[in-house]
Motif scaffolding. Structure first.
Motif, PDB file in Angstrom:
ATOM      1  N   ASN A 106       0.840  -1.195   0.000  1.00  0.00           N
ATOM      2  CA  ASN A 106       0.000   0.000   0.000  1.00  0.00           C
ATOM      3  C   ASN A 106       0.882   1.254   0.000  1.00  0.00           C
ATOM      4  OD1 ASN A 106       0.883   0.359   2.652  1.00  0.00           O
ATOM      5  ND2 ASN A 106      -1.056  -0.261   3.578  1.00  0.00           N
ATOM      6  N   VAL A 107       0.236   2.411  -0.015  1.00  0.00           N
ATOM      7  CA  VAL A 107       0.960   3.684  -0.080  1.00  0.00           C
ATOM      8  C   VAL A 107       1.946   3.803   1.071  1.00  0.00           C
ATOM      9  CG1 VAL A 107       0.676   6.181   0.199  1.00  0.00           C
ATOM     10  CG2 VAL A 107      -0.802   4.912  -1.395  1.00  0.00           C
ATOM     11  N   VAL A 111       6.348   3.925   0.906  1.00  0.00           N
ATOM     12  CA  VAL A 111       7.199   5.007   1.418  1.00  0.00           C
ATOM     13  C   VAL A 111       8.093   4.504   2.545  1.00  0.00           C
ATOM     14  CG1 VAL A 111       7.205   7.331   2.419  1.00  0.00           C
ATOM     15  CG2 VAL A 111       5.469   6.707   0.722  1.00  0.00           C
ATOM     16  N   ALA A 112       7.589   3.548   3.325  1.00  0.00           N
ATOM     17  CA  ALA A 112       8.362   3.017   4.453  1.00  0.00           C
ATOM     18  C   ALA A 112       9.497   2.099   4.011  1.00  0.00           C
ATOM     19  CB  ALA A 112       7.423   2.253   5.397  1.00  0.00           C
ATOM     20  N   PHE A 113       9.422   1.591   2.795  1.00  0.00           N
ATOM     21  CA  PHE A 113      10.379   0.579   2.340  1.00  0.00           C
ATOM     22  C   PHE A 113      11.841   0.985   2.532  1.00  0.00           C
ATOM     23  CE2 PHE A 113      12.897  -1.690  -0.838  1.00  0.00           C
ATOM     24  CZ  PHE A 113      12.536  -3.006  -0.583  1.00  0.00           C
ATOM     25  N   PRO A 114      12.277   2.187   2.110  1.00  0.00           N
ATOM     26  CA  PRO A 114      13.691   2.549   2.318  1.00  0.00           C
ATOM     27  C   PRO A 114      14.088   2.605   3.791  1.00  0.00           C
ATOM     28  CG  PRO A 114      12.681   3.981   0.685  1.00  0.00           C
ATOM     29  CD  PRO A 114      11.572   3.218   1.337  1.00  0.00           C
ATOM     30  N   ALA A 142      -4.066   9.140   2.548  1.00  0.00           N
ATOM     31  CA  ALA A 142      -4.111   8.064   1.545  1.00  0.00           C
ATOM     32  C   ALA A 142      -3.174   6.921   1.917  1.00  0.00           C
ATOM     33  CB  ALA A 142      -3.737   8.605   0.170  1.00  0.00           C
ATOM     34  N   ALA A 143      -2.623   6.947   3.132  1.00  0.00           N
ATOM     35  CA  ALA A 143      -1.601   5.964   3.537  1.00  0.00           C
ATOM     36  C   ALA A 143      -2.082   4.526   3.404  1.00  0.00           C
ATOM     37  CB  ALA A 143      -1.158   6.242   4.974  1.00  0.00           C
ATOM     38  N   VAL A 158       3.438   9.789  -4.349  1.00  0.00           N
ATOM     39  CA  VAL A 158       3.888   8.724  -3.437  1.00  0.00           C
ATOM     40  C   VAL A 158       5.355   8.412  -3.712  1.00  0.00           C
ATOM     41  CG1 VAL A 158       3.603   6.301  -2.784  1.00  0.00           C
ATOM     42  CG2 VAL A 158       1.578   7.722  -3.187  1.00  0.00           C
ATOM     43  N   ALA A 159       5.705   8.309  -4.985  1.00  0.00           N
ATOM     44  CA  ALA A 159       7.100   8.047  -5.355  1.00  0.00           C
ATOM     45  C   ALA A 159       8.007   9.173  -4.875  1.00  0.00           C
ATOM     46  CB  ALA A 159       7.218   7.875  -6.865  1.00  0.00           C
TER      47      ALA A 159
END
Length: 278
Positions: A106-107, A111-114, A142-143, A158-159
């Motif tokens: 999800n959104v 964003v949390a991935f890094p 929109a998270a 988001v990117a």
């Protein structure tokens, strides 16, 4: 802020010194000199196939110069070893042209991935950081949404949030305005300017969108015909009478920009192998 940056406050985040870049025997760009400093938005402009993305590959260490030097935070990235390149890249953020979001996340998790990959932050700290960055791009609420549930313009934002989540010192944007509607385009342009000021980072736009880039850029470099054609502030280039600059800015079909892709030794070799005529 890193100790390396504190040690050299006047040092460009990105510096090209008389750089030539290409692939095999073919040189795409020759003798390119440019610099980008913290707090600046710099637009690297040119037509399709002019070598803009090649410059981005040089800046990230994916492509070594045929001549000259590329310095990132004062270090010659072509001379850095694998670990050195990795550390330099950790201080960069890259917004790819297609966003490159994970469709199965999800959104929030995109964003949390890094943060999960490169830091040891607690879950509560990650939540706070990600929501802060999503708020900066207007998407805090929109998270929870899936990537399939948001628009193309929202996906680009988001990117962008993911690209800044580690608060990089240098952000490279590859065609950030491509495919956006006029409203999303204007929002994205202003976000780039606002985030550059907020993070005091250096931002490089690889783009061919004139109006949006000129509205937010401090400095513009224009490439074409295998070299740097012009550089200066948006006002400088707007006043330029150079034939290439005028053709590009005015969208003129006739001028020094050639329609046909230039012939190269690699093409001539391929043509000979396939029995073609010059």
């Amino acid at each position: 802020m890193s100790s390396e940056t504190d040690a050299h406050p006047g040092q460009p985040a990105l510096l090209f010194s008389d750089v030539s870049l290409g692939y095999g025997d073919f040189t795409v760009l020759s003798n390119v000199t440019m610099e980008v400093r913290r707090g600046q938005v710099v637009a690297m402009m040119g037509g399709s196939g002019s070598g803009k993305t090649t410059l981005l590959r040089g800046a990230t260490g994916q492509l070594s110069p045929q001549a000259g030097a590329i310095r990132v935070f004062g270090e010659d990235i072509a001379q850095a070893n694998g670990d050195g390149v990795r550390k330099l890249r950790q201080r960069m953020g890259v917004l790819f042209q297609q966003g490159a979001l994970f469709t199965d996340l999800n959104v929030f998790e995109n964003v949390a991935f890094p943060l999960r990959e490169h830091t040891e932050q607690t879950e509560s700290a990650i939540i706070q950081t990600v929501l802060d960055k999503l708020d900066a791009v207007g998407l805090r609420a929109a998270a929870h949404l899936k990537i399939s549930e948001i628009s193309g313009g929202m996906a680009r934002r988001v990117a962008l949030a993911r690209a800044i989540v580690l608060e990089p010192e240098l952000i490279l944007y590859d065609e950030p305005f491509a495919g956006l509607d006029p409203i999303s385009l204007g929002i994205t342009a202003q976000l780039i300017r606002t985030l550059t000021d907020r993070l005091n980072c250096a931002s490089v736009l690889i783009t061919h969108d004139v109006a949006e880039s000129f509205a937010i850029a401090d400095q513009v470099y224009m490439v074409g015909q295998g070299k740097m054609i012009a550089s200066g502030t948006p006002d400088d280039l707007s006043r330029s009478q150079d034939a290439y600059v005028r053709q590009f800015l005015d969208g003129q079909p006739d001028g020094p920009i050639a329609f046909h892709y230039p012939q190269t030794p690699a093409f001539q070799q391929w043509l000979g192998q396939h029995g073609g005529r010059p």
